[in-house]
Structures are given as C-alpha cells and as structure tokens.
Design a protein around this motif. Structure first.
Motif, PDB file in Angstrom:
ATOM      1  N   TRP A 118       7.151  -0.669   1.248  1.00 39.15           N
ATOM      2  CA  TRP A 118       5.839  -1.219   0.883  1.00 39.15           C
ATOM      3  C   TRP A 118       5.974  -2.707   0.627  1.00 39.15           C
ATOM      4  N   GLY A 142      -4.857  -3.407  -1.763  1.00 40.00           N
ATOM      5  CA  GLY A 142      -4.745  -3.237  -0.311  1.00 40.00           C
ATOM      6  C   GLY A 142      -3.483  -2.485   0.030  1.00 40.00           C
ATOM      7  N   ASN A 143      -2.608  -3.130   0.819  1.00 38.20           N
ATOM      8  CA  ASN A 143      -1.342  -2.497   1.188  1.00 38.20           C
ATOM      9  C   ASN A 143      -0.176  -3.055   0.385  1.00 38.20           C
ATOM     10  N   LYS A 144      -0.466  -3.715  -0.734  1.00 41.20           N
ATOM     11  CA  LYS A 144       0.581  -4.315  -1.565  1.00 41.20           C
ATOM     12  C   LYS A 144       0.637  -3.634  -2.926  1.00 41.20           C
TER      13      LYS A 144
END
Length: 150
Positions: A118, A142-144
């Motif tokens: 990740w 989000g993707n963090k």
C-alpha cells in the motif's frame, strides 16, 4: 370540549402518530424517534383509559422525555459495542511494517498489509519513517494509508 385533535379523534391521532414515529425509526435506525413513539403510545393508552386531552399531551411529553433521557444512553452504549468494523474501517489501528521509507515531502512510502503493498504517508509532514519500522494506521485517504510510528 376537546373532541378532536388536528381534525381526528385523539385516540386515532395518537395511534397514527405512534405508527408514523415507529416506522420512521425502523427506516432510519438512528434512535431518534422511538422515544416519541413510546410517548405517543403512552398517550394512546391514557386516551383509552379516559384521560382528558391535556393529560394525554402531558403523558406524551413526560414519557418521551423520560425515555429519551434514561433509556437512550443505555441503548447507545449496548448497541455501540456490537458494531463490527469492516472494510476500510477495519484497517484503522492496525500495525504494519514499512517496506519503503515514508517521506511526505518526496511523496514516497509503502507498507505491507496482509501481503499487499500500500502507498503510505506519515500523519505528520515533517516526519520521515524508515523502512523496517512498525507503524499504526491512523486513517485511509483514497489509496493511501496515513500512518504514525507505533
């Protein structure tokens, strides 16, 4: 003197109000209208027993307020313990290992979570976290994963 309430008999009014408030509670599940549904039910019962309209209104108010003040905190406490975190919420608080240095200024950083890499950023911009350190997930954007040192 008081033969109707909003154009209907008090008994019908209290019954309709009870149903509307109970259905509203079922649809929202927010523990907001159930207390007033209990008050309306109590007023309905007092109406059946022959209480005057002013007394029915007093019963409605008193039962609603007592239910709200006494039962709601206990209900919230019992229900909140049974909520199981899922999906993204389940990640918050987990400890993970840093696989690539986390540096917010350089916009770099990775962690390994359940075998998946990740993107990660530090909760504080001026903190650089080295590879190999253990961090705690504070939030997800989000993707963090936003992390801080364990």
């Amino acid at each position: 003197m008081y033969n109707d309430l909003f154009g209907v008999s008090p008994m019908i009014f209290w019954l309709i109000l009870t149903v509307i408030l109970a259905v509203s509670e079922i649809l929202t599940l927010g523990l907001t209208t159930i207390w007033f549904a209990l008050g309306a039910l109590a007023a309905f019962i007092s109406c059946i027993m022959g209480a005057s309209l002013p007394l029915q209104i007093v019963v409605f108010i008193i039962v609603s307020v007592i239910a709200l003040l006494l039962v709601r905190p206990v209900s919230l406490k019992l229900l909140s313990g049974k909520i199981v975190k899922t999906n993204i919420d389940a990640l918050i608080g987990r400890k993970v290992n840093v696989s690539k240095d986390i540096d917010n200024i350089k916009e770099t950083g990775n962690v390994i979570l359940d075998g998946t890499t990740w993107n990660a950023r530090s909760l504080e911009d001026d903190v650089v976290i080295s590879s190999g350190e253990t961090v705690v997930i504070e939030k997800v954007e989000g993707n963090k994963l936003i992390v801080k040192r364990a």
